[in-house]
Design an enzyme around this catalytic site. Sequence first.
Site, PDB file in Angstrom:
ATOM      1  N   ASN A   3       5.287  16.526  13.504  1.00 22.68           N
ATOM      2  CA  ASN A   3       3.990  16.989  14.027  1.00 22.68           C
ATOM      3  C   ASN A   3       3.382  15.998  15.026  1.00 22.68           C
ATOM      4  O   ASN A   3       2.333  16.266  15.613  1.00 22.68           O
ATOM      5  CB  ASN A   3       3.003  17.263  12.882  1.00 22.68           C
ATOM      6  CG  ASN A   3       2.749  16.041  12.028  1.00 22.68           C
ATOM      7  OD1 ASN A   3       3.115  14.921  12.384  1.00 22.68           O
ATOM      8  ND2 ASN A   3       2.116  16.251  10.878  1.00 22.68           N
TER       9      ASN A   3
ATOM     10  N   ALA B 140       9.088  12.862   6.429  1.00 22.60           N
ATOM     11  CA  ALA B 140       7.712  13.111   6.868  1.00 22.60           C
ATOM     12  C   ALA B 140       6.725  12.843   5.741  1.00 22.60           C
ATOM     13  O   ALA B 140       6.827  13.442   4.676  1.00 22.60           O
ATOM     14  CB  ALA B 140       7.579  14.564   7.326  1.00 22.60           C
ATOM     15  N   ALA B 141       5.786  11.950   5.975  1.00 22.62           N
ATOM     16  CA  ALA B 141       4.760  11.670   4.966  1.00 22.62           C
ATOM     17  C   ALA B 141       3.675  10.800   5.562  1.00 22.62           C
ATOM     18  O   ALA B 141       3.893  10.130   6.570  1.00 22.62           O
ATOM     19  CB  ALA B 141       5.376  10.930   3.781  1.00 22.62           C
TER      20      ALA B 141
ATOM     21  N   TYR C   2      -0.327   7.142  -2.916  1.00 23.96           N
ATOM     22  CA  TYR C   2       0.855   7.228  -2.057  1.00 23.96           C
ATOM     23  C   TYR C   2       2.128   7.167  -2.911  1.00 23.96           C
ATOM     24  O   TYR C   2       2.990   8.054  -2.828  1.00 23.96           O
ATOM     25  CB  TYR C   2       0.846   6.085  -1.025  1.00 23.96           C
ATOM     26  CG  TYR C   2       2.182   5.901  -0.360  1.00 23.96           C
ATOM     27  CD1 TYR C   2       2.719   6.904   0.441  1.00 23.96           C
ATOM     28  CD2 TYR C   2       2.929   4.731  -0.561  1.00 23.96           C
ATOM     29  CE1 TYR C   2       3.974   6.746   1.030  1.00 23.96           C
ATOM     30  CE2 TYR C   2       4.177   4.577   0.022  1.00 23.96           C
ATOM     31  CZ  TYR C   2       4.689   5.584   0.812  1.00 23.96           C
ATOM     32  OH  TYR C   2       5.931   5.433   1.384  1.00 23.96           O
TER      33      TYR C   2
ATOM     34  N   LYS D  16       5.013  10.289  -3.925  1.00 27.96           N
ATOM     35  CA  LYS D  16       6.468  10.200  -3.746  1.00 27.96           C
ATOM     36  C   LYS D  16       7.184  10.428  -5.087  1.00 27.96           C
ATOM     37  O   LYS D  16       8.231  11.080  -5.153  1.00 27.96           O
ATOM     38  CB  LYS D  16       6.842   8.830  -3.184  1.00 27.96           C
ATOM     39  CG  LYS D  16       6.393   8.618  -1.751  1.00 27.96           C
ATOM     40  CD  LYS D  16       7.226   9.454  -0.799  1.00 27.96           C
ATOM     41  CE  LYS D  16       6.912   9.172   0.657  1.00 27.96           C
ATOM     42  NZ  LYS D  16       7.814   9.850   1.587  1.00 27.96           N
TER      43      LYS D  16
ATOM     44  N   ARG E 193      -4.953  -8.384  -1.183  1.00 23.58           N
ATOM     45  CA  ARG E 193      -5.162  -6.977  -0.811  1.00 23.58           C
ATOM     46  C   ARG E 193      -5.031  -6.160  -2.092  1.00 23.58           C
ATOM     47  O   ARG E 193      -4.077  -6.356  -2.846  1.00 23.58           O
ATOM     48  CB  ARG E 193      -4.094  -6.573   0.205  1.00 23.58           C
ATOM     49  CG  ARG E 193      -4.362  -5.307   0.939  1.00 23.58           C
ATOM     50  CD  ARG E 193      -3.379  -5.092   2.063  1.00 23.58           C
ATOM     51  NE  ARG E 193      -2.006  -4.929   1.575  1.00 23.58           N
ATOM     52  CZ  ARG E 193      -0.962  -4.686   2.349  1.00 23.58           C
ATOM     53  NH1 ARG E 193      -1.106  -4.601   3.644  1.00 23.58           N
ATOM     54  NH2 ARG E 193       0.241  -4.557   1.837  1.00 23.58           N
TER      55      ARG E 193
HETATM   56  N1  UDP Z   1       0.455  -9.104   4.259  1.00 20.38           N
HETATM   57  C1  UDP Z   1      -0.257 -10.235   4.626  1.00 20.38           C
HETATM   58  N2  UDP Z   1      -0.965 -10.194   5.796  1.00 20.38           N
HETATM   59  C2  UDP Z   1      -0.990  -9.103   6.616  1.00 20.38           C
HETATM   60  C3  UDP Z   1      -0.256  -7.952   6.239  1.00 20.38           C
HETATM   61  C4  UDP Z   1       0.450  -7.992   5.054  1.00 20.38           C
HETATM   62  O1  UDP Z   1      -0.266 -11.234   3.913  1.00 20.38           O
HETATM   63  O2  UDP Z   1      -1.657  -9.159   7.658  1.00 20.38           O
HETATM   64  C5  UDP Z   1       1.259  -9.135   3.019  1.00 20.38           C
HETATM   65  C6  UDP Z   1       0.950  -8.019   2.047  1.00 20.38           C
HETATM   66  O3  UDP Z   1      -0.070  -8.398   1.181  1.00 20.38           O
HETATM   67  C7  UDP Z   1       2.293  -7.841   1.345  1.00 20.38           C
HETATM   68  C8  UDP Z   1       3.314  -8.236   2.405  1.00 20.38           C
HETATM   69  O4  UDP Z   1       2.595  -8.967   3.391  1.00 20.38           O
HETATM   70  O5  UDP Z   1       2.398  -8.759   0.283  1.00 20.38           O
HETATM   71  C9  UDP Z   1       3.975  -7.039   3.056  1.00 20.38           C
HETATM   72  O6  UDP Z   1       2.965  -6.143   3.429  1.00 20.38           O
HETATM   73  P1  UDP Z   1       3.247  -4.840   4.272  1.00 20.38           P
HETATM   74  O7  UDP Z   1       1.943  -4.171   4.517  1.00 20.38           O
HETATM   75  O8  UDP Z   1       4.074  -5.205   5.464  1.00 20.38           O
HETATM   76  O9  UDP Z   1       4.185  -3.966   3.347  1.00 20.38           O
HETATM   77  P2  UDP Z   1       3.981  -3.421   1.834  1.00 20.38           P
HETATM   78  O10 UDP Z   1       4.606  -4.451   0.947  1.00 20.38           O
HETATM   79  O11 UDP Z   1       2.531  -3.224   1.607  1.00 20.38           O
HETATM   80  O12 UDP Z   1       4.750  -2.148   1.845  1.00 20.38           O
END
Ligand code: UDP
Length: 324
Positions: free
Chosen positions: A32, A73-74, A140, A144, A281
């Site tokens: 899309n 797709a997701a 999310y 899945k 995060r």
């Molecule tokens: N991360 C970070 N700084 C950033 C983005 C991501 O420290 O600006 C960390 C995040 O907390 C995770 C790892 O890097 O531990 C990988 O994050 P990403 O979002 O790439 O992939 P995810 O593991 O969430 O699929």
Amino acid sequence: MAVLLCGGAGYIGSHVNKRLYREGYQTVTFDNLVYGHREAVKWGDFIQGDLKDQNAIEQVFQKYDIEAVIHLAAYAYVGESVAEPEKYYCNNVANTLNLLHVMRKYGCRKIIFSSTCATYGEPERVPIVEDMPQHPVNPYGASKLMIERIFRDYEKAYGMQYVVFRYFNAAGADPEGEIGEDHDPETHLIPLLLDAASGKRKEAKIFGTDYKTKDGSCVRDYIHVYDLGTAHLLGLRYLENGGKSDFFNLGNEKGVSVWEAVNSVKRVTGRDFKVVSAERREGDPAELVAGSEKAKQKLGWKPLYGEIDTIVEHAWKWHERKRG
Ligand code: UDP
């Protein structure tokens, strides 16, 4: 016979498309273009459409003799899925049911599905193997996992044959530099670090430095997108040869911390940049590392680009090309 790539204009899909096409498959990309890019579909046919539109899917099955579907797709933003779960369950789950309905109607029984290590949630130990408990901690991952569950039932009732791939952290870019990662908004670690290296962003952030890991930052298993492409090719052949439906982790079986990724980016690009510690995060497990023995044993998968520096090098080449 053709292979239908739903979501084939996205990051992983476009690499899968190239890999399949080069091996002689006729590919049809259906996307899309909400997050995908038309210019990433450089091989095979392209049809713009949405999985919420059953008629649009049917038209593809009328036009082509679809042997198998690769469903990538997701929506895949974890934070957004927490804020807007309905969007995720409608797009990722309900729209997949539309696809499966049309597949049944046209007698197409082979599907390869993009799942995720996020279905495991906070694992009790690493490496994570396929039969460990799955308790996703965000919508999310839950969306899945629901589809994984649906496949089990569709196999029993309708003879659907599936290969489910649980990706760990997809990274890198086409080694030939034709395609790469291009998310908007970008939330992934490696492209953000490359933005800091190129000066597009003024600093890089480390989300959490007090985890119980080797250096306090989160540990992930980064897998080259080319190697993911290879896995799809092998998965397709596996299904064509009558392989039994199954679930496979795709990772390098190697944990790389955020600090290690930062150092790799500095080493590969030869650029220094500011790095600041930030809050954790929400919903980030401390450590996610794949056990991928099953894909190696059953599919003959062998990742080619296992070193983080190689992954970063390919991503950097693409990053520089994209910036012009
Ligand atoms: N991360 C970070 N700084 C950033 C983005 C991501 O420290 O600006 C960390 C995040 O907390 C995770 C790892 O890097 O531990 C990988 O994050 P990403 O979002 O790439 O992939 P995810 O593991 O969430 O699929």
